[in-house]
Design a protein around this motif. Structure first.
Motif, PDB file in Angstrom:
ATOM      1  N   ASP A 164      -6.644 -45.171  31.520  1.00 53.57           N
ATOM      2  CA  ASP A 164      -6.369 -43.965  31.192  1.00 53.57           C
ATOM      3  C   ASP A 164      -7.234 -43.331  32.833  1.00 53.57           C
ATOM      4  OD1 ASP A 164      -4.994 -43.226  29.101  1.00 53.57           O
ATOM      5  OD2 ASP A 164      -6.368 -42.296  28.230  1.00 53.57           O
ATOM      6  N   THR A 165      -6.913 -43.108  33.186  1.00 55.77           N
ATOM      7  CA  THR A 165      -7.378 -42.130  35.306  1.00 55.77           C
ATOM      8  C   THR A 165      -8.372 -41.198  33.957  1.00 55.77           C
ATOM      9  OG1 THR A 165      -5.624 -43.669  36.444  1.00 55.77           O
ATOM     10  CG2 THR A 165      -7.307 -41.671  37.070  1.00 55.77           C
ATOM     11  N   VAL A 166      -9.691 -41.256  35.179  1.00 51.02           N
ATOM     12  CA  VAL A 166     -10.266 -40.174  34.804  1.00 51.02           C
ATOM     13  C   VAL A 166     -11.226 -38.883  35.527  1.00 51.02           C
ATOM     14  CG1 VAL A 166     -12.276 -39.634  33.434  1.00 51.02           C
ATOM     15  CG2 VAL A 166     -10.391 -41.216  32.400  1.00 51.02           C
ATOM     16  N   VAL A 167     -10.855 -37.839  35.783  1.00 50.77           N
ATOM     17  CA  VAL A 167     -11.689 -37.768  36.748  1.00 50.77           C
ATOM     18  C   VAL A 167     -13.252 -36.704  36.546  1.00 50.77           C
ATOM     19  CG1 VAL A 167     -11.696 -35.947  38.761  1.00 50.77           C
ATOM     20  CG2 VAL A 167      -9.378 -37.436  38.013  1.00 50.77           C
ATOM     21  N   ILE A 168     -13.889 -36.844  36.668  1.00 46.72           N
ATOM     22  CA  ILE A 168     -15.362 -36.308  36.448  1.00 46.72           C
ATOM     23  C   ILE A 168     -16.146 -35.383  37.332  1.00 46.72           C
ATOM     24  CG2 ILE A 168     -15.259 -38.261  34.222  1.00 46.72           C
ATOM     25  CD1 ILE A 168     -17.768 -39.186  35.934  1.00 46.72           C
ATOM     26  N   GLU A 169     -16.890 -34.593  37.051  1.00 45.37           N
ATOM     27  CA  GLU A 169     -18.187 -34.504  37.239  1.00 45.37           C
ATOM     28  C   GLU A 169     -19.075 -34.997  36.892  1.00 45.37           C
ATOM     29  OE1 GLU A 169     -18.290 -32.723  40.492  1.00 45.37           O
ATOM     30  OE2 GLU A 169     -16.340 -31.935  40.616  1.00 45.37           O
ATOM     31  N   TYR A 170     -20.207 -35.101  37.328  1.00 44.30           N
ATOM     32  CA  TYR A 170     -21.645 -36.269  36.992  1.00 44.30           C
ATOM     33  C   TYR A 170     -22.809 -35.798  37.623  1.00 44.30           C
ATOM     34  CZ  TYR A 170     -21.893 -39.164  40.430  1.00 44.30           C
ATOM     35  OH  TYR A 170     -21.647 -39.654  41.803  1.00 44.30           O
ATOM     36  N   ILE A 171     -24.283 -35.936  37.025  1.00 46.97           N
ATOM     37  CA  ILE A 171     -25.211 -35.568  37.694  1.00 46.97           C
ATOM     38  C   ILE A 171     -25.686 -37.483  36.596  1.00 46.97           C
ATOM     39  CG2 ILE A 171     -26.943 -34.538  37.444  1.00 46.97           C
ATOM     40  CD1 ILE A 171     -25.691 -31.742  37.132  1.00 46.97           C
ATOM     41  N   GLY A 172     -26.459 -37.307  37.497  1.00 45.23           N
ATOM     42  CA  GLY A 172     -27.245 -39.212  36.815  1.00 45.23           C
ATOM     43  C   GLY A 172     -28.405 -39.198  37.383  1.00 45.23           C
ATOM     44  N   ARG A 173     -29.489 -39.045  36.383  1.00 42.80           N
ATOM     45  CA  ARG A 173     -30.726 -38.772  35.983  1.00 42.80           C
ATOM     46  C   ARG A 173     -31.511 -40.005  35.452  1.00 42.80           C
ATOM     47  NH1 ARG A 173     -28.844 -33.639  33.733  1.00 42.80           N
ATOM     48  NH2 ARG A 173     -29.274 -32.043  34.959  1.00 42.80           N
ATOM     49  N   PHE A 174     -32.981 -40.170  35.679  1.00 44.02           N
ATOM     50  CA  PHE A 174     -33.659 -41.166  35.470  1.00 44.02           C
ATOM     51  C   PHE A 174     -33.827 -40.674  33.685  1.00 44.02           C
ATOM     52  CE2 PHE A 174     -34.437 -42.525  39.757  1.00 44.02           C
ATOM     53  CZ  PHE A 174     -33.475 -43.800  39.082  1.00 44.02           C
ATOM     54  N   PRO A 175     -34.682 -41.753  32.716  1.00 43.77           N
ATOM     55  CA  PRO A 175     -35.182 -40.291  31.336  1.00 43.77           C
ATOM     56  C   PRO A 175     -36.689 -39.288  31.618  1.00 43.77           C
ATOM     57  CG  PRO A 175     -34.627 -42.929  31.644  1.00 43.77           C
ATOM     58  CD  PRO A 175     -34.676 -42.818  32.469  1.00 43.77           C
ATOM     59  N   ASP A 176     -37.131 -39.996  33.292  1.00 41.41           N
ATOM     60  CA  ASP A 176     -37.962 -38.504  33.482  1.00 41.41           C
ATOM     61  C   ASP A 176     -37.170 -36.904  33.690  1.00 41.41           C
ATOM     62  OD1 ASP A 176     -37.158 -38.626  35.769  1.00 41.41           O
ATOM     63  OD2 ASP A 176     -39.379 -39.868  36.886  1.00 41.41           O
ATOM     64  N   GLY A 177     -35.732 -37.379  33.920  1.00 38.21           N
ATOM     65  CA  GLY A 177     -34.749 -36.256  34.534  1.00 38.21           C
ATOM     66  C   GLY A 177     -35.101 -36.012  35.452  1.00 38.21           C
ATOM     67  N   SER A 178     -35.410 -36.834  36.813  1.00 39.61           N
ATOM     68  CA  SER A 178     -35.381 -36.759  38.317  1.00 39.61           C
ATOM     69  C   SER A 178     -34.417 -37.384  38.414  1.00 39.61           C
ATOM     70  CB  SER A 178     -36.304 -37.806  39.194  1.00 39.61           C
ATOM     71  OG  SER A 178     -35.844 -39.183  38.802  1.00 39.61           O
TER      72      SER A 178
END
Length: 157
Positions: A7-21
C-alpha cells in the motif's frame, strides 16, 4: 481498510526523542514551535506530508512496519529502536585524519561541526580537532537513538 505491504501511505508525523524533544516533523507549526525552522533555515514549503509505499524501504523499518494495520484517520505513536531506525552507533565509523591531509581532501581547514562528503559516498561530521588529528563521525546523526514518531494516517491506496 487496514494498511498492508504494497500500500502507498500518506502521513503527517512528529519525530521525537524519548525526552520529548522534537528532531523532525512534517508540520511547519510544530517545526516553528520547536526551533527547527530557524535551526534548519527552512520555510513553510519545506514541511509537507510524507508518502511512501510500504515494503519499498523508502523510510526506516520501524516507521514502515509501524503503519501496518493502521487505517486512514488513525493516529499512533511508534517507538522505534536503533535497530529499526538508523542502526546502532558504530565506533568503526569514527575515523581520524591528519589535519593537513584533511584540509587537502576537503579544501578547507577542519572545524568542529563541519559536514563532509567522502569520495566513497559517506557523509560525516567533524567531531573533534587537535593539532595532531581531525575526528570525523560517519554514523548517521540518529544512529544509536531510540525514536518516537507520532503519525497520523492521511490517506492510503
Amino acid at each position: 481498510m487496514a494498511i498492508e505491504a504494497g500500500d502507498t501511505v500518506v502521513i503527517e508525523y512528529i519525530g521525537r526523542f524519548p525526552d520529548g524533544s522534537v528532531f523532525d516533523t512534517s508540520r511547519y507549526e510544530v517545526a516553528e514551535e520547536h526551533g527547527l525552522v530557524e535551526a534548519q533555515d527552512a520555510d513553510p514549503d519545506d514541511y509537507s506530508s510524507l508518502s511512501f509505499k510500504v515494503g519499498d524501504e523508502e523510510v526506516i523499518e520501524g516507521l514502515e512496519q509501524g503503519v501496518i494495520g493502521l487505517e486512514t484517520g488513525d493516529t499512533e505513536t511508534l517507538t522505534i529502536s536503533p535497530e529499526e531506525g538508523y542502526g546502532a552507533f558504530d565506533e568503526e565509523k569514527v575515523r581520524e585524519y591528519d589535519p593537513e591531509v584533511f584540509e587537502g581532501m576537503v579544501g578547507q581547514p577542519p572545524e568542529v561541526g563541519l559536514h563532509v562528503h567522502a569520495e566513497n559516498g559517506l557523509h560525516g561530521d567533524v567531531t573533534a580537532v587537535t593539532d595532531d588529528a581531525v575526528e570525523i563521525d560517519f554514523n548517521h546523526e540518529l544512529a544509536g537513538r531510540t525514536l518516537e514518531f507520532e503519525v497520523e494516517i492521511l490517506d492510503t491506496w
